[in-house]
Design a protein around this motif. Structure first.
Motif, PDB file in Angstrom:
ATOM      1  N   LYS A   3       0.828  -1.211   0.000  1.00 45.15           N
ATOM      2  CA  LYS A   3       0.000   0.000   0.000  1.00 45.15           C
ATOM      3  C   LYS A   3       0.862   1.261   0.000  1.00 45.15           C
ATOM      4  N   TYR A   4       1.849   1.307   0.881  1.00 44.75           N
ATOM      5  CA  TYR A   4       2.662   2.521   0.980  1.00 44.75           C
ATOM      6  C   TYR A   4       3.651   2.649  -0.182  1.00 44.75           C
ATOM      7  N   ALA A   5       4.128   1.525  -0.703  1.00 47.32           N
ATOM      8  CA  ALA A   5       4.972   1.583  -1.901  1.00 47.32           C
ATOM      9  C   ALA A   5       4.171   2.143  -3.079  1.00 47.32           C
ATOM     10  N   ASP A   6       2.888   1.749  -3.178  1.00 50.99           N
ATOM     11  CA  ASP A   6       2.014   2.283  -4.223  1.00 50.99           C
ATOM     12  C   ASP A   6       1.824   3.786  -4.069  1.00 50.99           C
ATOM     13  N   LEU A   7       1.619   4.244  -2.845  1.00 48.40           N
ATOM     14  CA  LEU A   7       1.412   5.670  -2.608  1.00 48.40           C
ATOM     15  C   LEU A   7       2.660   6.485  -2.955  1.00 48.40           C
ATOM     16  N   ILE A   8       3.831   5.939  -2.610  1.00 44.94           N
ATOM     17  CA  ILE A   8       5.084   6.616  -2.957  1.00 44.94           C
ATOM     18  C   ILE A   8       5.235   6.687  -4.474  1.00 44.94           C
ATOM     19  N   SER A   9       4.974   5.561  -5.143  1.00 44.97           N
ATOM     20  CA  SER A   9       5.081   5.512  -6.603  1.00 44.97           C
ATOM     21  C   SER A   9       4.141   6.530  -7.246  1.00 44.97           C
ATOM     22  N   LYS A  10       2.916   6.596  -6.752  1.00 43.68           N
ATOM     23  CA  LYS A  10       1.935   7.522  -7.315  1.00 43.68           C
ATOM     24  C   LYS A  10       2.390   8.963  -7.139  1.00 43.68           C
ATOM     25  N   GLU A  11       2.956   9.275  -5.975  1.00 44.59           N
ATOM     26  CA  GLU A  11       3.434  10.641  -5.742  1.00 44.59           C
ATOM     27  C   GLU A  11       4.636  10.981  -6.619  1.00 44.59           C
ATOM     28  N   LEU A  12       5.402   9.962  -6.996  1.00 49.47           N
ATOM     29  CA  LEU A  12       6.544  10.167  -7.892  1.00 49.47           C
ATOM     30  C   LEU A  12       6.123  10.272  -9.362  1.00 49.47           C
ATOM     31  N   GLY A  13       4.827  10.075  -9.629  1.00 43.55           N
ATOM     32  CA  GLY A  13       4.326  10.233 -10.987  1.00 43.55           C
ATOM     33  C   GLY A  13       4.008   8.948 -11.707  1.00 43.55           C
ATOM     34  N   TYR A  14       4.113   7.808 -11.013  1.00 44.62           N
ATOM     35  CA  TYR A  14       3.821   6.509 -11.632  1.00 44.62           C
ATOM     36  C   TYR A  14       2.313   6.376 -11.844  1.00 44.62           C
ATOM     37  N   ARG A  15       1.924   5.965 -13.043  1.00 45.17           N
ATOM     38  CA  ARG A  15       0.494   5.930 -13.373  1.00 45.17           C
ATOM     39  C   ARG A  15       0.020   4.582 -13.908  1.00 45.17           C
ATOM     40  N   SER A  16       0.817   3.546 -13.795  1.00 46.75           N
ATOM     41  CA  SER A  16       0.437   2.250 -14.352  1.00 46.75           C
ATOM     42  C   SER A  16       0.058   1.279 -13.242  1.00 46.75           C
TER      43      SER A  16
END
Length: 257
Positions: free
Chosen positions: A238-251
């Motif tokens: 969950k938190y790895a996903d949130l970090i990725s999303k904040e870094l601009g990851y969209r997939s």
């Protein structure tokens, strides 16, 4: 003055000041009081590695794309750490276990930040710890999401009889585990880097949709029961996903536990 010092001076003088800067060999020689031959020799070497490029029309020199590449890598690392920190705090408070943030450097994984468990019995590895990408959950989960060809290049020449792991590893085991990691979206290892320790890690992706690091929860194996393992896998993902999303990851590249 060493050749490296001279090369750094040349790179410094070509740093743009509001606009792209190009200088000839003679101009660089005069500004730095260096012999023309020395400047030309160093420029030729820097061009060969992409740190300097030459304008084919003016024959003048400017900074090359390799410097931009390393600059972006450093920026990604700084952004990763600052973005991940508040989520690491939440993950630590939720699990009460040690939390690590790792990134890849060539064929190794490196811890770049951590939050220690508040419990007396805990895992505490130093920042800067390096291990091959095939050892430990935080590293192997990065390896699992690298391109297949790069994975093979990293694993092809490993001497499996002398790997720095506390448990015996093999090419076949690692390949099977990489498939399992991609299927479930996280990695679990026990006793590979530190005896009596279980690690659960999930990948972190950048705006370029490439894996740039991992988030890891680690603790004594006696506290990682089946129920706790599933709970930690959920939260670390969950938190790895949130970090990725904040870094601009969209997939939606990986599975969720």
């Amino acid at each position: 003055m060493s050749v490296i010092s001279k090369a750094i001076q040349i790179l410094d003088i070509l740093v743009p000041q509001g606009m792209e800067k190009e200088l000839s060999v003679t101009e660089i020689s005069k500004e730095l009081s260096m012999p023309v031959q020395s400047v030309h020799r160093i420029l030729t070497s820097l061009c060969g590695h992409g740190f300097i490029s030459q304008n084919s029309k003016t024959k003048k020199y400017k900074l090359g794309l390799s410097l931009m590449k390393y600059g972006f890598l450093m920026w990604d690392s700084l952004m990763l750490r600052s973005t991940a920190r508040p989520y690491m705090v939440e993950l630590s408070q939720t699990t009460r276990e040690t939390v690590y943030l790792a990134t890849r450097e060539n064929d190794e994984g490196v811890y770049i930040d951590s939050i220690d468990s508040p419990q007396i019995l805990k895992i505490s590895e130093p920042i800067g710890l390096r291990l091959p990408l095939y050892i430990g959950a935080s590293n192997r989960v990065i390896l699992a999401y690298l391109p297949q060809k790069l994975q093979e290049n990293l694993l092809r020449h490993v001497n499996w009889s002398s790997v720095p792991s506390l448990k015996p590893l093999s090419y076949e085991f690692i390949r099977q585990d990489l498939d399992q990691i991609r299927a479930q979206g996280y990695s679990v290892t026990t006793g590979e880097a530190t005896d009596g320790t279980t690690d659960v890690a999930a990948p972190i992706f950048s705006y370029e949709n490439t894996v740039i690091g991992s988030l890891n929860v680690a603790g004594p194996v006696l506290r990682f029961s089946r129920d706790n393992l599933q709970k930690y896998a959920f939260y670390v993902s969950k938190y790895a996903d949130l970090i990725s999303k904040e870094l601009g990851y969209r997939s939606n590249y990986r599975a969720r536990p």
